[in-house]
Design a protein around this motif. Structure first.
Motif, short mmCIF file in Angstrom:
data_model
loop_
_atom_site.label_atom_id
_atom_site.label_comp_id
_atom_site.label_asym_id
_atom_site.label_seq_id
_atom_site.Cartn_x
_atom_site.Cartn_y
_atom_site.Cartn_z
N HIS A 62 0.83 -1.20 0.00
CA HIS A 62 0.00 0.00 0.00
C HIS A 62 0.86 1.25 0.00
CE1 HIS A 62 -4.08 -1.79 0.95
NE2 HIS A 62 -3.27 -2.83 0.85
N ALA A 63 0.62 2.11 -0.99
CA ALA A 63 1.40 3.34 -1.12
C ALA A 63 0.58 4.53 -0.64
CB ALA A 63 1.81 3.53 -2.57
N GLY A 64 -0.68 4.59 -1.04
CA GLY A 64 -1.53 5.72 -0.67
C GLY A 64 -2.94 5.25 -0.38
N THR A 65 -3.13 4.64 0.78
CA THR A 65 -4.48 4.23 1.19
C THR A 65 -4.72 4.67 2.62
OG1 THR A 65 -3.84 2.06 2.11
CG2 THR A 65 -4.36 2.13 -0.24
N SER A 66 -5.99 4.83 2.95
CA SER A 66 -6.31 5.03 4.36
C SER A 66 -7.61 4.31 4.68
CB SER A 66 -6.35 6.52 4.73
OG SER A 66 -7.32 7.16 3.98
N LEU A 67 -7.86 4.15 5.97
CA LEU A 67 -9.07 3.46 6.40
C LEU A 67 -10.11 4.52 6.77
CD1 LEU A 67 -7.57 0.58 8.56
CD2 LEU A 67 -8.69 0.37 6.33
N GLY A 87 -13.44 4.23 8.49
CA GLY A 87 -14.20 3.18 9.18
C GLY A 87 -13.55 1.86 8.81
N ASP A 88 -14.31 0.93 8.25
CA ASP A 88 -13.66 -0.31 7.81
C ASP A 88 -13.50 -0.34 6.29
OD1 ASP A 88 -16.28 -0.60 7.22
OD2 ASP A 88 -16.61 -2.40 8.46
N LYS A 89 -13.75 0.81 5.66
CA LYS A 89 -13.55 0.90 4.21
C LYS A 89 -12.13 1.34 3.90
CE LYS A 89 -16.49 3.85 2.65
NZ LYS A 89 -17.58 4.68 2.17
N LEU A 90 -11.55 0.71 2.88
CA LEU A 90 -10.22 1.12 2.45
C LEU A 90 -10.41 2.15 1.32
CD1 LEU A 90 -7.24 0.26 3.00
CD2 LEU A 90 -7.47 -1.31 1.08
N VAL A 91 -9.80 3.33 1.46
CA VAL A 91 -9.97 4.37 0.44
C VAL A 91 -8.61 4.89 -0.03
CG1 VAL A 91 -12.21 5.09 1.40
CG2 VAL A 91 -10.11 6.25 2.14
N THR A 92 -8.63 5.55 -1.19
CA THR A 92 -7.39 6.10 -1.74
C THR A 92 -6.99 7.35 -0.95
OG1 THR A 92 -8.52 7.53 -3.31
CG2 THR A 92 -8.02 5.30 -4.07
N SER A 93 -5.68 7.57 -0.82
CA SER A 93 -5.23 8.79 -0.13
C SER A 93 -3.96 9.35 -0.73
CB SER A 93 -5.00 8.49 1.36
OG SER A 93 -3.91 7.60 1.50
N GLY A 94 -3.57 8.83 -1.91
CA GLY A 94 -2.34 9.34 -2.52
C GLY A 94 -2.38 9.18 -4.03
N GLY A 95 -1.31 9.61 -4.69
CA GLY A 95 -1.21 9.47 -6.14
C GLY A 95 -0.97 8.03 -6.51
N ARG A 96 0.12 7.49 -6.01
CA ARG A 96 0.32 6.05 -6.17
C ARG A 96 -0.46 5.38 -5.04
NH1 ARG A 96 6.67 5.18 -7.17
NH2 ARG A 96 6.84 6.61 -5.40
N VAL A 97 -1.31 4.44 -5.37
CA VAL A 97 -2.22 3.88 -4.37
C VAL A 97 -1.75 2.49 -3.93
CG1 VAL A 97 -4.62 3.18 -3.90
CG2 VAL A 97 -4.14 5.24 -5.26
N LEU A 98 -1.58 1.59 -4.89
CA LEU A 98 -1.21 0.20 -4.57
C LEU A 98 -0.08 -0.26 -5.47
CD1 LEU A 98 -4.86 -1.26 -4.62
CD2 LEU A 98 -3.56 -0.66 -2.57
N GLY A 99 0.74 -1.16 -4.96
CA GLY A 99 1.76 -1.84 -5.79
C GLY A 99 1.44 -3.32 -5.75
N VAL A 100 0.85 -3.81 -6.83
CA VAL A 100 0.39 -5.20 -6.85
C VAL A 100 1.55 -6.07 -7.33
CG1 VAL A 100 -1.37 -6.77 -7.73
CG2 VAL A 100 -1.94 -4.36 -7.29
N THR A 101 2.02 -6.93 -6.46
CA THR A 101 3.33 -7.56 -6.63
C THR A 101 3.25 -9.08 -6.59
OG1 THR A 101 4.24 -5.64 -5.50
CG2 THR A 101 5.68 -7.54 -5.72
N ALA A 102 3.96 -9.72 -7.52
CA ALA A 102 3.96 -11.18 -7.52
C ALA A 102 5.33 -11.72 -7.87
CB ALA A 102 2.94 -11.69 -8.54
N LEU A 103 5.65 -12.86 -7.26
CA LEU A 103 6.85 -13.61 -7.61
C LEU A 103 6.43 -14.69 -8.60
CD1 LEU A 103 8.27 -14.06 -4.02
CD2 LEU A 103 9.55 -13.01 -5.90
#
Ligand code: AMP
Ligand code: GLY
Length: 426
Positions: A364-369, A371-387
């Motif tokens: 998570h780069a730019g998220t915030s909670l 309540g129990d909802k996850l919301v965006t809070s930045g320019g880059r939001v997520l880094g979806v990563t896999a091996l």
């Protein structure tokens, strides 16, 4: 041990995940962290640049070790302050972090110690700078603000008019503040770029596995420069021969140069390299882990990261064998629509459970909670990563997950790793 990580983006999330793997670590705290990080670490609302605040927090939570991830607190002396207060830290002191904090310093260092880089001149006056560019009359040319500028302090003008406008913006309009009091004008280099992060205790240097960033906002390397829209590791342009040359001509000489200047660097030194037709050259140094390079490099690390941090503090890094997985790793950044320009915040993110998804790691780069909802809070939001056992497989997993994650106007590049796959086949 209780470890405190300073910072609040995807890089910090990747560091926290790796630190949590250490058998010696009981808990990890983070300041300021973010919504997604709070699933992995206790987050405290202290700014990453607030030196007094971080020292105070470290005392309050009785941290055994503090990892400082971003550039600005390192350049401002957070490690020095924490060490004075008796804390063990990971990161360079201010007198070494200047290698990123001032491009004039780093260019002069490379010139003095014969480390390959683009030819350059330094200016403290806009008229002289423009006069130089006019006389040289070679385009594109490269203009860099001296100081930190959120990774945006580089302009590559294609004409004299663009160059004039760029010099004015940096030196007169001060779009990067005092960072623009001096500028570096340098030769435009060509060739593939490679990011190499390296652990160093000032005596020896141990490069991590290589990676490739994708800095532009849009597919095909078009659009504005960003902090990075995705990464892959390894970088196929970083062959064994290139690695050997970099070690001899760049990595070791840089460590020696910093020692000779009385500025021993301990921590992670980031080499931004370009593999030019005349060999590898340094485009930039960073005094820290890269973002989003860390997100594809650390998942491949097999050695306990706390053992590495200790070895750096004890100056025994040469005795430690650092092991890496042969898997490839890919990170696709999902950004807010509009990034790197202005973008909305507070948009609900759907498709994740406790911030994660099975089969991949979501940094998570730019998220915030909310309540129990996850919301965006930045320019880059997520880094979806896999091996994956191959880069193709890692990319397939990342993109498959990206397609299942939703938020309004989410923007991601569809071609992360494409160049690397192409290079692998050559
Ligand atoms: P930097 O912030 O120094 O990494 O620069 C941002 C980007 O500008 C780099 O990743 C390169 O793509 C490009 N760049 C910087 N310096 C040069 C140069 N001398 N020649 C060509 N491209 C450059
Ligand atoms: N991804 C480039 C940087 O961390 O500076």
């Amino acid at each position: 041990m209780k470890v405190l990580v300073v910072g609040g983006g995807g890089r910090e999330h990747a560091l926290i995940r790796k630190i949590k793997e250490s058998e010696r670590v009981d808990s990890v705290a983070c300041c300021p962290g973010n919504g997604g990080i709070s699933y992995d670490a206790q987050c405290y609302n202290v700014s990453a640049t607030d030196i007094d605040g971080v020292v105070h927090l470290a005392k309050e939570i009785k941290a055994d070790f503090v990892v400082i991830a971003p550039d600005d607190p390192l350049v401002a002396g957070m490690v020095d302050a924490l060490n004075e207060a008796g804390f063990k830290t990971f990161g360079p002191k201010a007198n070494a972090a200047i290698i990123e904090g001032s491009k004039v310093f780093s260019k002069n260092l490379m010139l003095k110690y014969n480390i390959p880089t683009a030819q350059y001149r330094v200016f403290d006056n806009a008229d002289d700078a423009v006069e130089y560019i006019r006389n040289k009359n070679e385009f594109p040319t490269v203009i860099k603000a001296d100081g930190l500028a959120l990774g945006k302090g580089v302009i590559i003008p294609e004409s004299l008019e663009e160059a004039q406008a760029g010099v004015k913006e940096i030196m007169e309009d001060k779009v990067f503040g005092d960072s623009g009091n001096h500028i570096v004008i340098e030769e435009f280099l060509t060739g593939p770029e490679v990011s190499v992060l390296a652990f160093t205790d000032g005596k020896c240097v141990k490069p991590m596995v290589s990676s490739m960033d994708h800095k532009r906002a849009l597919d095909g390397d078009r659009g504005l420069n960003t902090g990075g829209m995705g990464t892959v590791s390894p970088n196929p342009y970083y062959t064994d021969a290139v690695a050997k040359e970099c070690m001899e001509k760049i990595f070791i000489p840089t460590i020696h140069a910093m020692n000779a200047e009385g500025r021993t660097f301990k921590g992670c030194l980031y080499f931004g390299l370009m593999i030019t037709p005349k060999g590898p050259k340094v485009i930039e140094y960073n005094c820290r882990f890269g973002d989003p390079e860390t997100q594809v490099v650390l998942p491949r690390l097999k050695t306990d990261i706390m053992d590495i941090f200790d070895a750096i503090n004890n100056e025994t890094l040469s005795e430690l064998d650092i092991e890496w997985s042969d898997d490839a790793c890919a990170c696709v950044i999902m950004a807010s629509g509009g990034y790197p320009k202005s973008y909305p915040k507070g948009i609900e993110i759907k498709g994740l459970e406790n911030g994660q998804m099975h089969g991949v790691t979501v940094y998570h780069a730019g998220t915030s909670l909310d309540g129990d909802k996850l919301v965006t809070s930045g320019g880059r939001v997520l880094g979806v990563t896999a091996l994956g056992s191959s880069l193709e497989k890692a990319l397939e997993k990342s993109y498959c997950a990206v397609k299942k994650i939703e938020f309004d106007n989410a923007h991601y590049r569809r071609d992360i790793g494409k160049k690397a796959l192409h290079a692998q086949k050559m």
